[in-house]
Structures are given as C-alpha cells and as structure tokens.
Design an enzyme around this catalytic site. Structure first.
Site, short mmCIF file in Angstrom:
data_model
loop_
_atom_site.label_atom_id
_atom_site.label_comp_id
_atom_site.label_asym_id
_atom_site.label_seq_id
_atom_site.Cartn_x
_atom_site.Cartn_y
_atom_site.Cartn_z
CD GLU A 45 41.39 34.38 47.44
OE1 GLU A 45 41.28 35.60 46.65
OE2 GLU A 45 39.68 34.82 47.44
CG ASP A 66 37.56 35.89 42.11
OD1 ASP A 66 36.14 35.37 43.27
OD2 ASP A 66 38.41 35.12 42.17
C1 BGC Z 1 38.54 33.94 45.30
C2 BGC Z 1 37.26 32.96 44.58
C3 BGC Z 1 35.47 33.08 45.34
C4 BGC Z 1 35.43 34.49 45.89
C5 BGC Z 1 34.07 34.23 46.61
C6 BGC Z 1 37.41 35.30 45.36
O1 BGC Z 1 38.26 36.09 46.43
O2 BGC Z 1 39.46 34.32 44.32
O3 BGC Z 1 37.81 31.72 44.60
O4 BGC Z 1 34.77 32.11 45.02
O5 BGC Z 1 36.16 35.14 46.16
O6 BGC Z 1 34.37 34.45 47.68
C1 BGC Z 2 36.71 37.05 51.51
C2 BGC Z 2 36.38 36.60 50.69
C3 BGC Z 2 37.08 36.03 49.52
C4 BGC Z 2 38.16 37.36 50.25
C5 BGC Z 2 38.76 38.34 48.48
C6 BGC Z 2 37.45 37.58 51.65
O1 BGC Z 2 36.80 38.65 52.58
O2 BGC Z 2 35.52 36.73 52.89
O3 BGC Z 2 35.22 34.59 50.05
O4 BGC Z 2 37.28 35.53 48.59
O5 BGC Z 2 37.74 38.38 50.71
O6 BGC Z 2 39.45 39.40 48.91
#
Ligand code: BGC
Ligand code: BGC
Length: 849
Positions: A534, A333
């Site tokens: 997140e 991830d």
């Molecule tokens: C998230 C995942 C996601 C991945 C790709 C991560 O930061 O935890 O859920 O699939 O990014 O975007």
């Molecule tokens: C991305 C997400 C990813 C996240 C994690 C973002 O910049 O667009 O897909 O999950 O960073 O840090």
C-alpha cells in the site's frame, strides 16, 4: 466535471509521519454538506436485504447479556481497542482488558523476523493468559489476535505463500478458494492466532493503485464468486461441523467499501461515484461474504464522495449492519479513525457513533485513545446503547469462534504443530493455484511448451528471487529486504525449471544477466515489478519501466536464441516492447513460494507431451498504451491490448503480430510555467485547509473562518486575485492546493525548476513555517520558509522561489504530486499569496545544491 476535492488527504499530511511536527487536522463542512444533500435521505432499501450465513444463537446472546451485565465501562472500552504487538505487552493487555491485538505487516514476536512457531504460540499464550486473568475483579474474556494472512500466513517464516489475489483471480476457479482459505487457516491456527484480515474484496478500477494485486478482479462478479468461498475456507462452511472447528479462523472482509474505486487509483483516496455504482461494482464481494458468514469487516481508509468510511454512519450502520444483516463487528484500519473530520489518533467518538466497533490502534498512543473513549462513554458522547452494541458484537464473534472454550492457544488441537507450516499438502495446493493463474499472452510458432531435454538458459532478476516472486506482504510489509533464505521450503522459478529439466536429461543454466557458458537452445527471461504494498505501490502511469529487461531480451534474440518471457507483476502494465521482443510471453503475476507451478505448465512432461495446459485468463483488462486511462470490462474496452478474459492455451495457434510501441506518454519538458493559483485555483487543484481541530475544508467562499486559521479572498491587482491566510497560533494548521489526481513535475525538476509564489507578509511568523509538496500518505517533503518570511518587509509584495530539488531530496516523488504547494505552521502568521506556479530555470531563493 468531476469534483476535485481530496477530502481526508490533507489530514494525512498533518498526522502523517513523513512530516515533522505532527499535530492533527481534518475537513468539515464539505463532507457534511454533501452527506446531507447526497444521501442524507438515501434509502438503505436500495441495497439488497441479506441474512448472515451464521444465524443468531439465543444461547450465545444470553451469555453475552450476562457478560455485559458484569462488565465495567472500562472493560467494555478495552474490548474495543486493538493494540499492535510492538506497542503492547501482555501485562498492559491485562490491565486495560484489551479485546484484541494484531501484528502489522512485518511485526513478529520479540521483533524477530525468524521467530519460530513456538515463539508465536508462546506470545499468543501470554496474551491469552493476560485476558483470562480476573485477579482485578474483571470478567475473563479471551483476547482475539488478528494478522494479515493475505496470501497464506505471510508474516511467518516457512509458510506456504499463494499467488496474490490478482493471480488467484486469473485461475477463474472459485472452488479452489475454499482450499486456499483452509490452508491459510490451518497455518494461522498452528501459530495460535485466531483471526485473519482477509479476504480483500476490492474491485480495482484504476490499475495505478498500488494495491491492485490484492484485488481478484476489476469485475465485480469474479470478486463476488470468490469472496464467499474464501470466507468459508477460512472459517468453515456455515451450518456444517467445519465452522470454527480446529484449523479454522475468523475472517475479515476488507476494506469496506470502494477501496478499489478511488479517483485515479490513489491509495486511501476518494471514491467519487453514485450509490448505484457503489452497489453494483464495489459491494458485490461483501454480499457473498456476509451470506457465507464473514464475522468481521474492516473499514476502508478511503472516502465515499468526500466522507471517510471510518466515520460513515450511513454505510457502516444503516447499510452494512442493518440492511445487509451483518451482525459481526467492524474493525478500523491502522489508525484510520484519525482521518475522520474532527478526530485525532487518540480521540474519535465520531467513528464509534458511526458504527466502528473496534479501533485498530497500532501505535503507543492507544492508551490515550482508551482513556478518551472511556471518558466519552461516561459522558454520554458515546451512548450506552452504542457501547453495548459494539461490545456485544465483539463478544458474539468470540463466542461463535469458540474462543471462550478453546483454552490457551498452545492447548488447542494443532497449535504449535510446526509440520503444518509449509506442509507438502499445502504447497501442492499453492502449486496448483500457480499453474492455473498463468496467463499466456503470446506463443508465436508454438514455442511453448518447451522440451525438458534441451539446454535452457534462465535469466532475469526474477529467475531465482523468491522475494520478488512473492511480492508485497511477504515476511515484511512491503515485501522488501528479503533473501531466498527467508523462505525455507520455497521454490524459485528457476528452481522449478531446473528440477524438471534435470529429470529428463536437459540442462538449465541460471545467469541473471543472460551471460551463458554455452549457447542455449532457448532462453527464459524472468523479470518484472519489484515488491511493494500500500501507498508505496501507487504509480502515475502504466508503463513498465524496466529498460534493462528489454535490452536483455533483445540481446538474447539478437544471438538467435528464442526467448520466453515470464512477467512478474501485481497489475497489468504496458509491456508491448517486451512482448514484441519475445517469442512467447506469460504473465505469472506474483506467484508466491511455489515457483515450480510455472515449470509445470511451460515445460512438456518427460515423454514430450503437454504436461499442464494454460488455464489462466485475464480478470483485468491489459492496456494498449501506458496512458493511465481506466480500462475495465465494459469501460474503454477498445483501449485494451488484451481484453478481459484473454488467455491462450496450447490448443490455439495464434501468431501475435507486432504491437504498437507508442507508449502514448509525453515527456513534460517543463518549459512553460505551470500555474497552480492565478486568481483562482486552477484545475485540478483546489484550495484546502486543515484546521487545528483536524477538520478539512475545501475553500469555496470568499471568507472562511476555521479553527485557528482563516482564509479570505483579497485584491492585489484585480478583484479577489489573492488569498490572505491567517494563522492564529492555536496549533498546527495547513493551507494549500490539493488535487485528486497526480501531476508530473519531473520535467521542471530536471530543468532547474522552482516553486514560485508572490507573498505579502502582514504578520511575521511566530514559529517555524514550512512549505510542502505532497504525494500521498508518507510521501512528500517540506522546506522551511521561516527565514524568508521573517526577512520580508511587512506589507510589501515579494516573490519567493524554492528549488524543487530541495523537495525532491526530501522525499517528494515529483512524478506523483498531489499538492505542489502547501504551507504549514503551528504559530501565528498573516500572509497573502498571489500567483503560485511551478517554473523552470528559476533562480531560487532557497536552494540546496
Ligand atoms: C492495511 C490493512 C491491514 C492493516 C493491518 C493497513 O495499513 O490497509 O489491509 O490489514 O494495515 O496490518
Ligand atoms: C505496518 C502495516 C500497516 C502499515 C500501515 C506498517 O508499518 O507494518 O501492517 O499496514 O504500517 O501504515
């Protein structure tokens, strides 16, 4: 007492973007020691023995043997790298034989938010062609593109967006998940993409977690009953001709495992629990996903008892692959491998050896990761057997999914079929899920359902705001920065109400601030959480902070207007005052693009009869106060205002009495100094070091020599009341006090507070030294203390204080503090600290207005 270590978090500090001068670090012996003692001899046999719903096919295995026999080490490692479309070109994918690409949240072809379906397919074609090019003598292996279609194809303009998982959970309708999956898969295939990073199988146990809405339920049985059906919706039913037919995609069960079980709901934190709890609560969704043939599993950023999942051999290999019979591949991830002890963004054989098959390597450094992994495979640091197993799994999934025979994305059935994106039939299913997801908490005097033929005021900042009703992971990563025009074809809550009301001769007036032109018969106030995803969505307590919304409801009530509140939220929050002020109160979660599903239920039909009844029931316990006590089915149920399973319908007439308006929160006034270290690290903090090799260690002994940094307990006034911290200058290293729970320092901030510590400098800094406050990944701030340390008289004690305001200005969220004090330098430094505290009314040596 529970352990307080926050393994893996300091590394985020050093590797994390928020802080300048990124190097790498991590935690060593703590994880390893616990591993040995705790489950070193654990028996995977305590887990159920499962069989994947998709049996092995000897013909596919033979084809893999042949492919593997013709691939070089470089080609094999290429398969194991997934780059992000912002940081890779088709030409590079060809040259490195990349196995996969992804688009992260908010990444689009040509960086164009409004990219058309044709643009998506053209990019998919370009990468596909690159992967099939054998002009350098390599083997043609179709690339696989993954995307976060987590509530519909949410990166694509015009797509059908479903309610987030928490809303789907409330429908208590597992069968509907097949349709949700199938619609999502159809829209994803139309853009030429093969693979989605869904479903999220988190069982959220602490609702402060910013990803709570990605969870179907706090109850494992709901998650279990949903996961397999969602997988079957996406991939097609195993053993039927649906499986990987056109309009189906590869699915991912994520984030393995216990992402929803971290201490205090801290994103990417540590799930501290027994193996039995892991199995009974957090693994249940994986069982049915595997039985339904899920082909990929994403490793979690989080840890289990201090050990990062990305490097967890027991869980990834012994349990998931061997015991649970998972024969697809494990993807990382978002550079999550960098947090494994001893790893960095560009090197992590530990993860591969633990069972990670594909690195998600989104930044431009993937080329270095590739080169290092090739070298590790050649040197034997990664065995040939492990390398071949990883690649075999990736090829197996590609073969099963039919990618070898599917041809270029644009030539596949339904590819580039724009009519699939947001198709009416898809929207109808999403609208049904919205209807079924609504949870009625209060309906005094049977106010709902409303007659259509009235004058209805629709107020609140969620009334006509599709971005807000869609939540995070909607066009952009955090779901912020969108306009209604970014959601063509979507219907706002107001839009749905207005249409229904107009059909029966009523009038719906939109006035976000509640100032109407003509007094309405009834008011609907739509309000709630703004979008987040997140990390940024973590909160420190369960209070819904919208005072303006409460005032709006109260003002309308004071004018004698009955009020229906529609609450947009990604998690249960304490809203007793808002509920008390309203006649009816409905939790509408984050319903997505089909806002008309709300009108379907809260309004009567044209004949004045109930149109659709409420079906939704809480799959999360609703809190009776804002205190962040964990409340779940079977856990602190007495502290639930509305218990798991609650949800009224029109057949019930329940008068809800006034609820308590005591939030339970106490304002911290910051009058007394808060001790962080006073001879010993005070609860909840522990002294932790991240060394030059990115190893994280909780310092438990009086002398610890780590890579490039050492810590020793020394005496100032009494025995071992101080800590000598010595940096050798070999590279970036951090020492500080970290916790697995948050501390609210806003009281100190508002009271001219400062971070205060006594220090003796025995070796002046050879380069910049920063003092930092940490509040989670990408959350925190640092302040230079180089000059004050340089000006200190060698060998003499002095007190240094840093105005908290400087750190708040720098981006530290003071109500969410995980580390109130850490020191970071890449240079040499020899200093001893004593008595670290947060004080109010402190005259600061370092201040910033
Ligand atoms: C998230 C995942 C996601 C991945 C790709 C991560 O930061 O935890 O859920 O699939 O990014 O975007
Ligand atoms: C991305 C997400 C990813 C996240 C994690 C973002 O910049 O667009 O897909 O999950 O960073 O840090």
């Amino acid at each position: 007492m529970k352990k307080r270590i926050l393994l893996g978090v300091i590394s985020a500090l050093v590797a994390g973007a928020v802080l300048s001068g990124c190097g790498e670090q991590k935690l060593t012996e703590a994880g390893a020691a616990k591993t040995g003692g705790k489950y070193g001899d654990a028996q995977a046999a305590v887990w159920p023995s499962l069989t994947s719903g998709i049996p092995k096919d000897p013909a596919i295995e033979a084809r893999i043997d042949d492919l593997l026999s013709r691939m070089s080490v470089e080609e094999k490692v290429g398969q194991m790298i997934q780059a992000e479309i912002k940081n890779v070109t088709p030409e590079e994918a060809r040259a490195y034989h990349l196995g996969s690409i992804l688009n992260g949240g908010g990444a689009f072809p040509n960086n164009d938010k409004h990219a058309s379906v044709a643009d998506w397919v053209a990019l998919a074609d370009a990468f596909y062609a690159a992967s099939m090019d054998t002009s350098d003598g390599g083997v043609a292996i179709p690339i696989i593109w993954g995307t976060d279609a987590v509530h519909g194809h949410n990166n694509v303009i015009g797509a059908t967006l479903f309610p987030h998982n928490i809303g789907l959970g409330a429908t208590q309708n597992p069968e509907l998940m097949r349709q949700v999956g199938a619609v999502t898969a159809a829209e994803v295939s139309a853009t030429g993409i093969d693979w989605v990073f869904a479903p999220t199988l988190a069982v959220t146990r602490d609702d402060r977690w910013g990803r709570s809405y990605e969870s179907y339920s706090e109850d494992p049985q709901i998650v279990r009953s949903y996961s397999g059906r969602l997988v079957e919706g996406l991939q097609g039913r195993p053993g039927s001709d649906e499986l990987f037919a056109p309009k189906r995609v590869v699915s991912t069960a994520k984030h393995f495992i216990a992402d929803g079980g971290t201490e205090n709901g801290i994103d990417r934190g540590d799930a501290i629990m027994s193996e039995a709890e892991l199995i009974e609560i957090h693994a249940q969704g994986y069982f049915s996903a595997i039985e339904s043939g899920v082909q990929t599993v994403m490793a979690s950023f989080s840890s289990w008892n201090g050990e990062k999942l990305h490097g967890h051999k027991y869980l990834l290999t012994d349990v998931l692959k061997e015991r649970l019979g998972f024969d697809g591949f494990v993807v990382g991830d978002w550079a999550g491998h960098q947090f494994v002890n001893g790893c960095s963004n560009v090197s992590c054989p530990q993860a591969v050896n633990a069972g990670l098959d594909m690195f998600m390597a989104p930044d431009p450094s993937w080329k270095t990761l590739y080169a290092n992994t090739v070298a590790q495979a050649k040197s034997g640091e990664i065995s040939a057997q492990r390398l071949n197993d990883a690649v075999r799994r990736i090829l197996r999934v590609k073969l099963r999914a039919g990618l070898f025979d599917a041809g270029a994305p644009s030539t596949r059935a339904y590819a580039a079929d724009e009519s699939l994106i947001g198709a009416p039939a898809h929207r109808a299913i999403a609208r049904q899920t919205v209807r079924e997801s609504l949870v009625l908490l209060k309906n005094n005097d049977g106010l709902l359902p409303l007659q259509r033929s009235q004058r209805i005021l629709v107020a609140g900042d969620g009334a006509d705001n599709i971005g807000k009703q869609a939540g995070g992971w909607s066009i952009t990563w955090q779901g912020t920065g969108n306009e209604n025009s970014d959601f063509p074809g979507a219907t706002s809550i107001f839009g749905g109400i207005a249409e229904a009301v107009a059909s029966a001769g009523g009038v719906a007036e939109l006035a976000v601030d509640g100032h109407y032109t003509e007094k309405p018969d009834v008011a609907i106030v739509v309000f709630g959480e703004d979008p987040y995803a997140e990390m940024q969505g973590d909160v420190s307590n369960l209070d819904y902070p919208g005072d303006a919304d409460l005032a709006l409801i109260q003002r309308l009530k004071a004018q004698g207007i009955p009020v229906v509140s529609l609450f947009i939220t990604g998690r249960p929050l304490w809203v007793n005052p808002e509920i008390n002020a309203s006649d009816a109160f409905v939790v509408i979660w984050q319903p997505g693009t089909e806002g008309a599903g709300v009108a379907d239920v809260i309004l009567r039909d044209g004949k004045g009869e109930v149109n659709h009844d409420f079906k939704g029931q809480l799959t999360f316990s609703w809190p009776d106060s804002a205190l962040p006590t964990v409340r779940n089915r079977g856990e602190n149920e007495a502290l639930a205002q509305f218990k798991y399973g609650y949800g009224l319908d029109y057949g019930q007439s329940v008068q809800l009495a006034a609820l308590s308006e005591e939030s339970g929160l106490e304002l911290s006034h910051g009058n007394e100094a808060l001790a962080v270290f006073n001879g010993r690290a005070l609860d909840p903090w522990s002294l932790q070091v991240t060394d030059v090799g990115n190893n994280q260690t909780v310092i438990a002994s009086s002398v610890s020599k780590l890579q490039g940094i050492s810590v020793q307990s020394v005496d100032r006034n009494v025995q071992e009341d101080s800590r000598r911290l010595q940096w050798t200058g070999e590279g970036n290293a951090v020492a500080g006090f970290f916790a697995n729970s948050r501390t609210d320092l806003t009281g100190y901030l508002e009271n001219q507070g400062a971070l205060v510590f006594d220090v003796k400098v025995d070796g002046a800094p050879s380069s910049a030294v920063n003092l930092g406050v940490f509040c989670g990944q990408d959350c925190g701030a640092e302040q230079s203390i180089t000059d004050v340390l340089n000006s200190a008289t060698p060998g003499e004690w002095r007190t240094i204080s840093v105005d908290l305001q400087c750190l708040a200005n720098g981006g530290a969220k003071m109500d969410m503090v995980l580390s109130p004090f850490y020191v970071r330098t890449a240079g040499a430094l020899d200093m001893t600290v004593h008595n670290v505290r947060v004080a109010s009314q402190a005259s600061a040596d370092i201040h910033c207005g």
